[in-house]
Design a protein around this motif. Structure first.
Motif, PDB file in Angstrom:
ATOM      1  N   PHE A  40      16.522  -6.271 -11.588  1.00  0.00           N
ATOM      2  CA  PHE A  40      15.812  -4.971 -11.706  1.00  0.00           C
ATOM      3  C   PHE A  40      17.072  -3.864 -11.867  1.00  0.00           C
ATOM      4  O   PHE A  40      16.773  -3.008 -12.561  1.00  0.00           O
ATOM      5  CB  PHE A  40      15.279  -4.618 -10.161  1.00  0.00           C
TER       6      PHE A  40
ATOM      7  N   LEU B 161       9.651   3.482  -8.090  1.00  0.00           N
ATOM      8  CA  LEU B 161      10.474   2.293  -8.826  1.00  0.00           C
ATOM      9  C   LEU B 161      11.776   2.872  -8.936  1.00  0.00           C
ATOM     10  O   LEU B 161      13.014   2.161  -9.102  1.00  0.00           O
ATOM     11  CB  LEU B 161       9.815   1.728  -9.892  1.00  0.00           C
TER      12      LEU B 161
ATOM     13  N   GLU C 123       9.510  -5.873  -8.812  1.00  0.00           N
ATOM     14  CA  GLU C 123      10.059  -4.333  -9.295  1.00  0.00           C
ATOM     15  C   GLU C 123      10.515  -4.466 -10.771  1.00  0.00           C
ATOM     16  O   GLU C 123       9.889  -3.461 -11.283  1.00  0.00           O
ATOM     17  CB  GLU C 123      11.184  -4.049  -8.566  1.00  0.00           C
TER      18      GLU C 123
ATOM     19  N   GLN D 147      14.370  -9.240  -7.343  1.00  0.00           N
ATOM     20  CA  GLN D 147      13.651  -8.059  -7.474  1.00  0.00           C
ATOM     21  C   GLN D 147      12.952  -8.371  -8.716  1.00  0.00           C
ATOM     22  O   GLN D 147      12.621  -7.290  -9.472  1.00  0.00           O
ATOM     23  CB  GLN D 147      14.305  -6.764  -7.500  1.00  0.00           C
TER      24      GLN D 147
ATOM     25  N   VAL E  85      11.796  -1.877  -3.611  1.00  0.00           N
ATOM     26  CA  VAL E  85      10.615  -0.586  -3.639  1.00  0.00           C
ATOM     27  C   VAL E  85       9.426  -1.239  -2.703  1.00  0.00           C
ATOM     28  O   VAL E  85       9.099  -2.362  -2.975  1.00  0.00           O
ATOM     29  CB  VAL E  85      10.419  -0.314  -5.043  1.00  0.00           C
TER      30      VAL E  85
END
Length: 113
Positions: A68, A16, A101, A98, A27
């Motif tokens: 993220f 990550l 993530e 994201q 990711v």
């Protein structure tokens, strides 16, 4: 996850964090890793009291909304766990591209620390 070995939490965190400084890069987490994060963090959260006793100093973080790279920037500036303690108030996912993530990193740190 009976009958299977647990994923490596440090490996998940490394995966990550590997996209730091690369906005928009996703990711590639395995379904088994995501399931592990959900189940393990659920067990931890259910075992804790509703009202937590927290020790200062602590950084309080408002809504992340699945941003993220903003979360990564916040951790870089404020210090990564366990160097710094954080209290996340909610709204981890929804608007950002994201969200997966974002919640996975928060849960991974919850499991590790």
């Amino acid at each position: 996850m009976a009958g299977s070995s647990e994923p490596d939490i440090d490996g998940i965190i490394r995966k990550l964090l590997a996209v730091e400084g690369k906005p928009g890069k996703f990711v590639n987490l395995l379904e088994s890793e995501i399931s592990y994060l959900i189940e393990k963090s659920k067990d931890i959260l259910l075992s804790q009291p509703t009202m937590l006793q927290l020790r200062a100093p602590i950084k309080i973080v408002g809504d992340i909304h699945g941003q993220f790279h903003d979360l990564l920037r916040l951790l870089r500036l404020g210090g990564f766990p366990p160097e710094s303690n954080y209290l996340f108030l909610g709204d981890y996912v929804d608007r950002g591209r994201q969200s997966i993530e974002t919640i996975c990193l928060v849960l991974a740190y919850k499991i590790k620390y």
